[in-house]
Design a protein around this motif. Structure first.
Motif, PDB file in Angstrom:
ATOM      1  N   ASP A   1       4.980 -10.397  57.651  1.00 29.23           N
ATOM      2  CA  ASP A   1       3.747 -10.498  56.613  1.00 29.23           C
ATOM      3  C   ASP A   1       3.202  -9.048  56.105  1.00 29.23           C
ATOM      4  O   ASP A   1       2.240  -8.764  57.161  1.00 29.23           O
ATOM      5  CB  ASP A   1       2.837 -11.222  57.374  1.00 29.23           C
ATOM      6  CG  ASP A   1       1.669 -11.960  56.453  1.00 29.23           C
ATOM      7  OD1 ASP A   1       1.496 -11.080  55.255  1.00 29.23           O
ATOM      8  OD2 ASP A   1       1.022 -13.073  56.408  1.00 29.23           O
TER       9      ASP A   1
ATOM     10  N   ASP B   1       0.935  -8.343  54.137  1.00 25.07           N
ATOM     11  CA  ASP B   1      -0.688  -8.481  53.677  1.00 25.07           C
ATOM     12  C   ASP B   1      -1.222  -8.497  55.009  1.00 25.07           C
ATOM     13  O   ASP B   1      -2.414  -8.119  54.997  1.00 25.07           O
ATOM     14  CB  ASP B   1      -0.865  -9.837  52.672  1.00 25.07           C
ATOM     15  CG  ASP B   1      -0.268  -9.701  51.543  1.00 25.07           C
ATOM     16  OD1 ASP B   1      -0.068  -8.711  51.008  1.00 25.07           O
ATOM     17  OD2 ASP B   1       0.104 -10.628  50.945  1.00 25.07           O
TER      18      ASP B   1
ATOM     19  N   ARG C   1      -1.273  -4.917  56.368  1.00 23.63           N
ATOM     20  CA  ARG C   1      -2.137  -4.199  55.745  1.00 23.63           C
ATOM     21  C   ARG C   1      -3.581  -4.619  55.843  1.00 23.63           C
ATOM     22  O   ARG C   1      -4.287  -3.577  55.943  1.00 23.63           O
ATOM     23  CB  ARG C   1      -1.845  -4.619  54.072  1.00 23.63           C
ATOM     24  CG  ARG C   1      -2.900  -3.782  52.995  1.00 23.63           C
ATOM     25  CD  ARG C   1      -2.284  -3.812  51.453  1.00 23.63           C
ATOM     26  NE  ARG C   1      -0.916  -3.784  51.361  1.00 23.63           N
ATOM     27  CZ  ARG C   1      -0.101  -4.722  51.233  1.00 23.63           C
ATOM     28  NH1 ARG C   1      -0.561  -6.199  50.961  1.00 23.63           N
ATOM     29  NH2 ARG C   1       1.142  -4.461  50.914  1.00 23.63           N
ATOM     30  N   ARG C   2      -3.974  -5.748  56.011  1.00 22.14           N
ATOM     31  CA  ARG C   2      -5.410  -5.960  56.384  1.00 22.14           C
ATOM     32  C   ARG C   2      -5.668  -5.529  57.886  1.00 22.14           C
ATOM     33  O   ARG C   2      -7.075  -4.942  57.900  1.00 22.14           O
ATOM     34  CB  ARG C   2      -5.480  -7.659  56.270  1.00 22.14           C
ATOM     35  CG  ARG C   2      -6.939  -8.137  56.794  1.00 22.14           C
ATOM     36  CD  ARG C   2      -6.967  -9.713  57.024  1.00 22.14           C
ATOM     37  NE  ARG C   2      -6.107 -10.363  58.043  1.00 22.14           N
ATOM     38  CZ  ARG C   2      -6.323  -9.878  59.435  1.00 22.14           C
ATOM     39  NH1 ARG C   2      -7.438  -9.544  59.928  1.00 22.14           N
ATOM     40  NH2 ARG C   2      -5.511 -10.703  60.137  1.00 22.14           N
TER      41      ARG C   2
ATOM     42  N   GLU D   1       4.542  -0.607  54.008  1.00 26.04           N
ATOM     43  CA  GLU D   1       3.268  -0.423  54.112  1.00 26.04           C
ATOM     44  C   GLU D   1       2.969   0.593  55.480  1.00 26.04           C
ATOM     45  O   GLU D   1       2.073   1.215  55.403  1.00 26.04           O
ATOM     46  CB  GLU D   1       2.421  -1.824  54.414  1.00 26.04           C
ATOM     47  CG  GLU D   1       1.067  -1.891  54.649  1.00 26.04           C
ATOM     48  CD  GLU D   1       0.513  -1.247  53.286  1.00 26.04           C
ATOM     49  OE1 GLU D   1      -0.634  -0.614  53.461  1.00 26.04           O
ATOM     50  OE2 GLU D   1       0.822  -1.572  52.177  1.00 26.04           O
TER      51      GLU D   1
END
Length: 308
Positions: free
Chosen positions: A7, A9, A12-13, A44
């Motif tokens: 994942d 995202d 990144r969070r 990322e």
């Protein structure tokens, strides 16, 4: 993070919230993502680290992607600046190692970089052998893969006696219904191209030191016990002497491995049976020698096989 590194995202969070891109649970997050994550997660992390070719246990994240058969992750790392041609374990670079795998076109090889004829033959035999064996359940199986002798010679060296067919039928149907002290004395032996395989689908007897020592007189053999509790355990016997014990066939290569050992670890990753057969130069056409029915089933004489 747990086990899910796919994942992007979520990663990144976490990074935006202050997570360290250089460290996770004693290792490097980029290496973990390269082996288990998605290309987006790899990209990322790659843009956040200080060195995309930083080492962990002697290898780069790109090496992990190649070793784990994750070509899209490898491409994401190369796009981020990772070097496919940096020599690492056993003199292999991630790029040259990939030439022996399922995606030889992964990187554009520089002039003069290729596999040797021996390496190419090893890769081709690995493809053939793993396909011949296929996927099957072998937890709890013990093996001795012996080079250069047939089943009759192996039985003679072990001074083993033939076993009644009805007993074998019962053992193969439900080996754990029998007393272990009795069932562990019974092994199967099968001639194969290059030598023979000694098998016990329900126990570790073929790789006991005393068995391996007798089988390896004047030759070499690889012993394997697929321990359901602790994983695959390998051993090497040569000319009657145990050379290696508590090995991990089918596992990843190590920093001090030779070039040949690194290649074998790559070709037979997660396939301990194929690794053991290949080590002894056995060229099985199917898995019968391992899973049964064997050419002959015999009973070992009562001896102290842990003290060869």
């Amino acid at each position: 993070m747990g086990w899910d590194w796919t994942d992007a995202d979520d990663i990144r969070r976490r990074l935006d919230d202050g997570a360290d891109p250089e460290s996770w649970s004693g290792g490097r997050p980029l290496h973990r993502a390269a082996a288990f994550g998605s290309p987006e997660a790899v990209a990322e992390l790659a843009r956040r680290v200080g060195d995309v070719d930083a080492l962990e246990n002697g290898v780069t994240a790109l090496w992990e992607a190649v070793m784990s058969r994750k070509p899209e992750n490898a491409r994401a790392l190369a796009a981020a600046g990772a070097d496919p041609w940096r020599p690492l374990l056993g003199g292999w670079s991630p790029g040259r190692l990939s030439l022996a795998g399922p995606t030889p076109e992964l990187f554009a090889a520089p002039q003069g970089v290729s596999l040797t004829l021996t390496e190419r033959a090893a890769a081709q035999e690995a493809d053939r052998l793993t396909a011949a064996l296929g996927d099957f359940y072998y937890d709890g199986t013990g093996l001795a893969c012996v080079a250069g002798i047939d089943a009759a010679e192996a039985v003679s060296r072990l001074q083993a006696a033939p076993v009644d067919g009805e007993l074998i039928d019962g053992l193969l149907e439900d080996p754990y219904a029998y007393d272990m002290d009795e069932s562990l004395q019974i092994i199967g032996v099968t001639s194969v191209p290059g030598g023979c395989v000694v098998t016990q689908p329900w126990g570790y007897a073929p790789q006991m030191p005393g068995v391996l020592a007798r089988l390896s007189a004047g030759t070499i053999c690889y012993g394997l016990y697929a321990n359901p509790k602790s994983g695959n355990q390998g051993s090497i016997a040569r000319h009657g002497t145990l050379e290696g014990w508590d090995l991990h066939p089918g596992g990843e290569p190590h920093e001090n491995d030779t070039s040949g050992q690194v290649l074998a670890a790559y070709l037979y990753q997660d396939n301990a049976v194929a690794y053991a057969c290949a080590f002894a130069g056995l060229r099985l056409d199917d898995r019968r020698a391992v899973a049964g029915p064997a050419d002959v089933w015999v009973e070992l004489p009562r001896r102290g096989y842990w003290n060869h």
